[in-house]
Design an enzyme around this catalytic site. Structure first.
Site, PDB file in Angstrom:
ATOM      1  N   GLY A 100     -37.261 -55.298  16.567  1.00 49.84           N
ATOM      2  CA  GLY A 100     -36.104 -56.252  16.430  1.00 49.84           C
ATOM      3  C   GLY A 100     -34.716 -55.679  16.350  1.00 49.84           C
ATOM      4  N   GLU A 101     -33.509 -56.720  16.237  1.00 50.84           N
ATOM      5  CA  GLU A 101     -32.451 -57.071  16.583  1.00 50.84           C
ATOM      6  C   GLU A 101     -32.029 -58.658  15.998  1.00 50.84           C
ATOM      7  OE1 GLU A 101     -28.769 -57.077  16.369  1.00 50.84           O
ATOM      8  OE2 GLU A 101     -28.995 -55.879  17.100  1.00 50.84           O
ATOM      9  N   GLU A 135     -43.991 -54.491  12.283  1.00 55.79           N
ATOM     10  CA  GLU A 135     -44.585 -53.644  10.945  1.00 55.79           C
ATOM     11  C   GLU A 135     -43.502 -53.646  10.009  1.00 55.79           C
ATOM     12  OE1 GLU A 135     -46.749 -50.157  12.467  1.00 55.79           O
ATOM     13  OE2 GLU A 135     -44.738 -49.932  12.676  1.00 55.79           O
ATOM     14  N   ASN A 152     -23.778 -44.579  16.259  1.00 58.44           N
ATOM     15  CA  ASN A 152     -24.885 -42.745  16.745  1.00 58.44           C
ATOM     16  C   ASN A 152     -24.077 -42.571  17.856  1.00 58.44           C
ATOM     17  OD1 ASN A 152     -26.757 -44.044  15.293  1.00 58.44           O
ATOM     18  ND2 ASN A 152     -27.420 -45.889  17.156  1.00 58.44           N
ATOM     19  N   ASN A 169     -35.842 -39.234  13.594  1.00 58.88           N
ATOM     20  CA  ASN A 169     -37.416 -39.395  13.408  1.00 58.88           C
ATOM     21  C   ASN A 169     -37.890 -39.176  14.716  1.00 58.88           C
ATOM     22  OD1 ASN A 169     -36.962 -39.530  10.109  1.00 58.88           O
ATOM     23  ND2 ASN A 169     -36.288 -41.246  10.800  1.00 58.88           N
ATOM     24  N   CYS A 202     -38.695 -55.517  20.850  1.00 57.90           N
ATOM     25  CA  CYS A 202     -36.999 -55.198  20.508  1.00 57.90           C
ATOM     26  C   CYS A 202     -36.473 -55.175  21.936  1.00 57.90           C
ATOM     27  CB  CYS A 202     -36.596 -54.070  20.191  1.00 57.90           C
ATOM     28  SG  CYS A 202     -34.778 -54.118  20.100  1.00 57.90           S
ATOM     29  N   CYS A 246     -37.063 -44.352  10.301  1.00 60.48           N
ATOM     30  CA  CYS A 246     -35.982 -44.769  10.811  1.00 60.48           C
ATOM     31  C   CYS A 246     -36.635 -44.976  12.249  1.00 60.48           C
ATOM     32  CB  CYS A 246     -34.512 -44.837  10.602  1.00 60.48           C
ATOM     33  SG  CYS A 246     -33.526 -45.668  12.123  1.00 60.48           S
ATOM     34  N   SER A 305     -29.156 -54.652   9.643  1.00 60.51           N
ATOM     35  CA  SER A 305     -28.203 -53.396  11.383  1.00 60.51           C
ATOM     36  C   SER A 305     -28.498 -54.313  12.432  1.00 60.51           C
ATOM     37  CB  SER A 305     -29.083 -52.636  10.869  1.00 60.51           C
ATOM     38  OG  SER A 305     -29.069 -51.700  11.323  1.00 60.51           O
ATOM     39  N   SER A 322     -25.467 -50.250  14.068  1.00 64.94           N
ATOM     40  CA  SER A 322     -25.675 -48.383  14.174  1.00 64.94           C
ATOM     41  C   SER A 322     -24.674 -48.581  15.750  1.00 64.94           C
ATOM     42  CB  SER A 322     -27.226 -49.135  15.368  1.00 64.94           C
ATOM     43  OG  SER A 322     -28.409 -48.978  14.027  1.00 64.94           O
TER      44      SER A 322
END
Length: 396
Positions: free
Chosen positions: A200-201, A104, A255, A333, A149, A376, A230, A253
């Site tokens: 994905g990373e 996507e 977090n 989200n 991922c 996100c 990112s 990221s």
């Protein structure tokens, strides 16, 4: 690009040209007995002009186009199989690759405020928008780097897919070309930002990601200062990234404000803890005024309290002292069957103010496309096995 196929082989498979380097295209033209300038013409048609099919590359002779097609070559841009449009104008695309795998990609007109405070021209446009939007397009494209991922962040829907495979440089840059073509973007005139923050990373597909960056900054003429990558904190990738001469801006990221919380929501912390990440990040050379972006998804009751803000201020004290860090706060989200909830607006406001009072530029990233699962952490391959149908507009 994969190895050039043997033209004498009667059994040929479709071979995408998009993603090939000028050197590879020059070798192909030599194999066909063509002069080197034909490679340059093809290179410009693929990347600068974003021509979607061989028969439209009119700078090449018709006989050469026929020869390429007969040998199995195609331009090979990824296909925008489906699109869903949000009430806020965001578009989420299901993008199909040549082998049928899907990812996507997201188009956000006007952006999502993610560049604010990072010290670049893109940040200036975010912070001080003008009123001549009718004269140009200003948008952000969110790009995927893998099918699925492997990082397994607990708050992200993409993690539920697992990992299928890496994308090639052509598939990564091709997402950009396909979306630019859809919106008739004029690179150099319209103001387009790219964020490698989709499925994905990127640093687990490092070589292909960087090759895609070179295509985007080179023949596709999109400045590196308009790109952000990112990472969840892949230490070897960050270390290699520090040595690149051409590179996007860096976002990490984070977090969480401590390893205990971070490990509970990002298992990769078991391999590389926060201290190791910050040490690697501090070695990345920054451009004048540039800041590293730390992304911080706020999860209600887990990482959104005052003590977490205070821990963040202490964690980033060295980067903060050199004005080299900013934080993007992202209100979580939601997604189905996810054991989290959004923080309260009051907690979000207190958290942001506490960071700012502690000397850290903190911005709340505007959610885009929540109603179509384009925000996100919500990308999840809408169709697992899409049928071979043309682009379908889904009104949501």
């Amino acid at each position: 690009m994969n190895e050039i196929i043997n033209l004498s082989n009667p059994i040929v498979e479709a071979q995408p040209l998009f993603g090939a380097s000028l050197q590879e295209l020059t070798g192909l033209m030599e194999n066909l007995g063509q002069p080197p300038y034909r490679a340059r013409q093809l290179y410009e048609a693929l990347y600068a002009q974003r021509t979607p099919s061989l028969d439209q590359i009119t700078t090449l002779p018709a006989t050469l186009r026929t020869t390429l097609s007969s040998a199995g070559y195609t331009v090979g841009l990824p296909e925008l199989l489906q699109t869903a449009r949000s009430i806020d104008g965001t578009e989420r695309y299901l993008v199909r690759m040549a082998d049928g795998e899907t990812v996507e990609t997201v188009w956000m007109p006007g952006g999502d405020g993610g560049e604010r405070g990072d010290g670049t021209q893109a940040a200036e446009e975010e912070e001080h928008p003008t009123h001549d939007d009718d004269d140009y397009k200003r948008a952000t494209i969110c790009i995927s780097s893998q099918v699925g991922c492997a990082v397994n962040c607990q708050f992200c829907l993409t993690a539920k897919l697992g990992i299928r495979r890496n994308l090639t440089p052509g598939e990564i840059a091709g997402q950009v070309a396909a979306v630019l073509n859809r919106h008739k973007v004029e690179v150099g005139r319209d103001r387009i930002n790219l964020v490698f923050m989709g499925m994905g990373e990127p640093f687990l597909n490092y070589a292909a990601f960087m090759d895609a960056v070179r295509l985007l900054t080179g023949p596709m003429s999109i400045p590196e200062s308009r790109m952000t990558v990112s990472t969840s904190g892949i230490l070897p990738g960050i270390q290699q990234f520090a040595s690149e001469t051409i590179r996007p801006k860096l976002a990490v990221s984070l977090n969480a404000s401590n390893d205990v919380v971070r490990e509970s929501i990002m298992p990769i912390t078991r391999k590389w803890n926060i201290a190791a990440l910050l040490e690697a990040i501090s070695a990345v050379p920054l451009r004048p005024r540039e800041r590293v972006t730390f992304e911080y998804v706020l999860l209600g009751g887990i990482n959104d309290q005052r003590q977490h803000a205070d821990e963040l201020i202490a964690l980033l004290k060295n980067l903060r002292a050199k004005s080299q860090a900013k934080i993007n706060l992202i209100v979580w989200n939601s997604g189905p069957d996810m054991p989290f909830h959004e923080p309260t607006p009051q907690d979000v406001g207190i958290f942001q103010k506490r960071l700012r009072d502690g000397g850290i530029p903190a911005f709340i990233r505007k959610p885009r496309g929540r109603d179509i699962y384009a925000a996100c952490g919500q990308l999840k391959r809408t169709l697992e096995s899409p049928p071979p149908t043309p682009l379908v507009e889904i009104a949501l």
